[in-house]
Design an enzyme around this catalytic site. Structure first.
Site, short mmCIF file in Angstrom:
data_model
loop_
_atom_site.label_atom_id
_atom_site.label_comp_id
_atom_site.label_asym_id
_atom_site.label_seq_id
_atom_site.Cartn_x
_atom_site.Cartn_y
_atom_site.Cartn_z
N GLU A 430 -23.40 -38.94 45.60
CA GLU A 430 -22.53 -39.03 46.76
C GLU A 430 -21.09 -38.67 46.37
OE1 GLU A 430 -22.09 -43.16 47.36
OE2 GLU A 430 -20.51 -42.94 48.85
N ASP A 503 -23.18 -45.22 45.00
CA ASP A 503 -22.44 -46.43 44.60
C ASP A 503 -23.27 -47.67 44.86
OD1 ASP A 503 -20.31 -44.93 43.90
OD2 ASP A 503 -19.19 -45.25 45.77
N ASP A 505 -22.52 -50.22 46.33
CA ASP A 505 -22.01 -51.02 47.46
C ASP A 505 -22.73 -50.68 48.76
OD1 ASP A 505 -21.11 -48.54 48.14
OD2 ASP A 505 -19.00 -48.95 47.67
N ASP A 507 -21.86 -48.95 51.42
CA ASP A 507 -21.82 -47.54 51.81
C ASP A 507 -22.85 -46.74 51.03
OD1 ASP A 507 -20.04 -47.43 53.80
OD2 ASP A 507 -18.38 -46.56 52.63
#
Ligand code: 1YM
Length: 641
Positions: A430, A503, A505, A507
Site C-alpha cells: 500500500e 500497515d 492498522d 486502514d
C-alpha cells in the site's frame, strides 16, 4: 404411515462399549464438529417426532456452563413400557443399546445413515450420545405423568423414576459430554443457533427456540412459509435485488421428498444452499448437480421454444444460473455422504431424480408465467453480454502482456529477477513510501514489489469488466499474468506466492479486505490453490535491555511485556505509523525475510460462510462494514500459518 410403538419392537443388539472405544466411527471425530454432532443427533429425534406429526415445538437450551445442552420436544414422549424379554423400560433400551441398521453402521464407508422417519429408525443416535456423555438425564411426559431416568457414560444410574403427575407429553434430553472423550467440551452457541434457525426453515410451521443461558439470550424461530421465508432472508442479507417478484416454488413427497425455491437476482453470483434430511451439504453433490442440469435444460428449452436467444451471443449454463439464489431440501432413505467433512451427497440415483422432477415443472412454470419468464431471460442475456465484455477486457490485458514476447508490465512494478521460479514472490504494498522501503529491503532475486496508489475499487458487486477499468487492479492482473475471472489460470501465475502487505492498522486492514474481496470474487482459483498470503508487519518495536522484540498488535505487545519484562527494566516502545516509516533493514528482518517472518495463508474455510461475511463486509451498507472489518477481519477468511 405411523404405527403405534410397543416395547417389543426394539431388538436388543449391542452394548455401548464400541462407541466409547472408537467414538470417531459413530460421530465422525471428537473435535468440535463431533461434539456438536451430539446435539444434532438428539435434535434429529425431536425433528423426526415433529415430521411424523406429533410434535410442534422444539426447545434447545445451552446451559450456563456452556458444556451441557438440553433438547426438548412436545411429541408423544419416548415409550417407557417394559420390554417383554429384558423387563427393562423401552426408554432405557433405546438409550443403552446400539441399534443395527442404524445411522452409524455405514459411517466408516462415509455414510450418515437413513432418513429415519422413512426407514422407521427413530432414535438410533440417542444411545451414542448417552455413551459419550458423563451425564445424561431423560425426562418423559406421557399418560398424565412425568418420568425420569439418569445415566453416566451410557450406564443407568438407578431405575426409571416416576416424578409425579404432569400435563401434556414430550421428551427432554439433558446431556453433558464426557471431557475424557472430547478434548474441548465448550459448545459454540452460534453454531447451534444457526442450525436451529435453518431447521425452522426446513420444517415449516415448526417452532424452534434456543435458550442460550451463557449470554442469557433467547431466540425463537417459526416460519409459516418454510423455504420461501428462508429464500427471502438469504436474498435480503446478501442485499441482492430479485429480478422477478415471486420465487419459483416446488414441493413433492411421494417416497422421494423434495422441496425447492428459486429466484433470480441482480447479484453476479449463483447462490444455492442444499440440504439432505435436514443436514447441510455445503459441498453440494448429486442433488445439486441434478438441480443445475434440470434447471438449465428447462430454461434453455423455454428460450429455444420461444426463439428468445439473441443473435451472436451464446448462452452458457453459467449465464443461465448467474444471480440465481435458491434452497434445495431433499429427504432420502439412505444418504451417502462424501468428502473430508462429509458435506457432499454421493447417491448417484438422486441426480436424475432431482433433474427429472425439476425440469418439467420449471419449464411449465415459465410457460405459465410469461412476464416472470421474460425477466429471467433478460437477466440471462445480460449475464452473457457482461461475460463477453469481461472476457474481452481480460483478454486484452493478457494480450498486451503477451505481445512482443517481452512483457508489458506496469511501470511501477519492481520485478524480481527469478520470477516464475520456486520461491518467487510478489508483494502488493500500500502506498509509494511503503513501496520504497520494501523495494530497498527486499531480496531482489526472489521478491517483486507492486505498490498500489490510492484506493482499490470494491470488487464485491462489480463485474470483471468494471473492475478492470480500475487502474490499480488492472495493473495487478497484468503483473500476476494469469488472467482473471473465468479465464484465470493459476498455472500461469508469474510468482509462487502473492503476498498482501499493508500497515498493521485499521486502514491497512481495510485495504487488505478490499484486495481479498477482489481475489475472492475474480481470482478464486489463486486462493483455492493456496497461493495468496498476508504478511504480518509489526506494529510495535519493544527494546528491553539488549533484546529487541516485535509485536503485531496490542495483545502481542502485552504478551511480550509480561513475558520478558523482569525486575525494574524499562522497555522502550516504538509504534510504527506505517510501513514507510520502517527502515528497509527492519522491514526485511521482521516482514520480508522468509527465515524470520510470519505469513498467513488465505483459505476459504466454508464457502457459504465466507460468501456471507464478504457480502456483509463489502455489501452496500457502508456503516456496519467498517466496524465489521475491525472486529471480524480474522474471521472473514480462515487464516492459516
Ligand atoms: C429430545 C429428543 O427423542 N423424541 C421422541 C422420540 C421417540 C418418540 C417420540 C416416539 C416414537 C415412536 C413412538 C415411534 C422415540 N421413539 C423411539 C422408539 N426427542 C425425542 N419422541 N412413540 C414415541 O417411532 O413409534 C425411539 S426415539 F424406539 F421407541 F421408537
Amino acid at each position: 404411515m405411523t404405527t403405534t410403538y410397543t416395547a417389543k419392537d426394539i431388538a436388543v443388539l449391542e452394548g455401548l462399549e464400541p462407541v466409547r472405544k472408537r467414538p470417531g466411527m459413530y460421530i465422525g471425530g471428537v473435535s468440535s464438529a463431533g461434539l456438536h454432532h451430539l446435539v444434532w443427533e438428539i435434535l434429529d429425534n425431536a425433528v423426526d417426532e415433529a415430521m411424523n406429526g406429533y410434535a410442534t415445538e422444539i426447545n434447545v437450551t445451552l446451559h450456563a456452563d456452556g458444556t451441557s445442552v438440553s433438547v426438548a420436544d412436545n411429541g408423544r414422549g419416548i415409550p417407557i413400557d417394559k420390554h417383554p424379554k429384558t423387563k427393562r423400560p423401552a426408554l432405557e433400551v433405546i438409550l443403552t443399546t446400539l441399534h443395527a441398521g442404524g445411522k452409524f453402521d455405514n459411517e466408516a464407508a462415509g455414510g450418515h445413515g437413513a432418513y429415519k422417519t422413512a426407514g422407521g429408525l427413530h432414535g438410533v443416535g440417542a444411545s451414542v450420545v448417552n455413551a459419550l456423555s458423563k451425564e445424561l438425564v431423560a425426562t418423559v411426559r406421557r399418560d398424565g405423568a412425568a418420568y425420569e431416568m439418569r445415566f453416566k457414560i451410557g450406564k443407568p444410574v438407578g431405575d426409571l423414576k416416576k416424578l409425579g403427575p404432569a400435563r401434556g407429553s414430550g421428551t427432554t434430553i439433558y446431556f453433558h459430554p464426557d471431557p475424557t472423550i472430547f478434548p474441548k467440551t465448550e459448545f459454540d452457541p452460534e453454531t447451534i443457533r444457526e442450525r436451529l434457525e435453518v431447521t425452522s426453515y426446513l420444517h415449516k410451521g415448526l417452532k424452534v427456540t434456543f435458550d442460550n443461558e451463557v449470554n442469557k439470550q433467547k431466540h425463537t424461530y417459526e416460519h409459516k412459509l418454510g423455504l420461501a421465508d428462508y429464500l427471502n432472508k438469504i436474498i435480503a442479507t446478501r442485499s441482492a435485488r430479485p429480478v422477478h417478484a415471486a420465487p419459483f416454488e416446488y414441493a413433492k413427497d411421494n417416497g422421494f421428498k423434495i422441496e425447492l425455491v428459486l429466484q433470480w437476482t441482480e447479484s453476479t453470483d449463483e447462490h444455492i444452499r442444499s440440504y439432505v434430511n435436514g443436514i447441510p451439504t455445503a459441498s453440494g453433490g448429486t442433488h445439486e448437480t441434478g438441480l443445475r442440469s434440470g434447471l438449465t435444460k428447462a430454461v434453455r428449452n423455454y428460450i429455444d421454444t420461444h426463439s428468445l436467444s439473441p443473435r451472436g451471443v451464446t448462452l452458457t449454463p453459467d449465464d443461465i444460473r448467474e444471480g440465481l439464489t435458491g434452497v434445495l431440501s431433499i429427504f432420502i432413505g439412505d444418504p451417502q455422504f462424501q468428502g473430508q467433512t462429509k458435506d457432499r451427497l454421493n447417491n448417484p440415483e438422486v441426480q436424475s431424480q432431482v433433474d427429472g422432477a425439476v425440469r418439467p415443472v420449471l419449464e411449465h412454470y415459465l410457460n405459465e408465467n410469461r412476464s416472470i419468464a421474460e425477466s429471467i431471460v433478460a437477466r440471462i442475456i445480460l449475464a452473457a453480454r457482461a461475460r463477453e465484455a469481461s472476457r474481452a477486457a481480460s483478454d486484452s490485458i493478457v494480450r498486451k502482456t503477451a505481445t512482443t514476447g517481452r512483457l508489458n508490465l506496469p511501470g511501477k512494478l519492481s520485478d524480481c529477477s527469478a520470477h516464475g521460479s520456486r520461491g518467487s514472490e510478489l508483494f502488493i504494498v500500500e502506498g509509494d513510501s511503503a513501496g520504497g522501503s520494501a523495494k530497498q529491503g527486499r531480496d531482489r532475486t526472489h521478491q517483486a514489489i507492486l505498490p498500489l496508489r490510492g484506493k482499490v475499487l470494491n470488487a464485491e458487486s462489480a463485474s470483471l469488466a468494471k473492475v478492470l477499468e480500475n487502474k490499480e487492479l488492472a495493473d495487478l492482473v497484468t503483473a500476476l499474468g494469469c488472467g482473471a475471472g473465468k479465464s484465470c489460470d493459476e498455472t500461469k501465475l508469474r510468482y509462487e506466492r502473492v503476498i498482501l502487505l499493508a500497515d498493521a492498522d485499521s486502514d491497512g486492514h481495510h485495504i487488505t479486505t478490499l484486495l481479498l474481496t477482489f481475489f475472492y470474487r475474480h481470482m478464486t482459483r489463486l486462493i483455492e490453490a493456496g497461493r495468496v498470503y498476508i504478511a504480518c508487519p509489526p506494529l510495535y518495536r519493544i527494546d528491553i535491555g539488549k533484546q529487541t522484540h516485535w509485536a503485531a498488535d496490542d495483545d502481542d505487545k502485552e504478551r511480550i511485556l509480561k513475558e520478558h519484562l523482569k525486575g525494574n527494566a524499562k522497555p522502550e516502545i516504538t509504534r510504527f505509523k506505517g510501513l514507510g516509516e520502517m527502515m528497509p533493514k527492519v522491514l526485511w528482518e521482521t516482514t520480508l525475510n522468509p527465515e524470520t517472518r510470519r505469513l498467513l495463508r488465505v483459505e476459504i474455510a466454508d464457502p457459504i460462510a465466507t460468501d456471507r461475511v464478504i457480502n456483509d463486509l463489502m455489501g452496500k451498507d457502508a456503516q456496519p462494514r467498517f466496524h465489521f472489518i475491525m472486529d471480524r477481519a480474522a474471521e472473514a477468511l480462515e487464516l492459516d500459518v
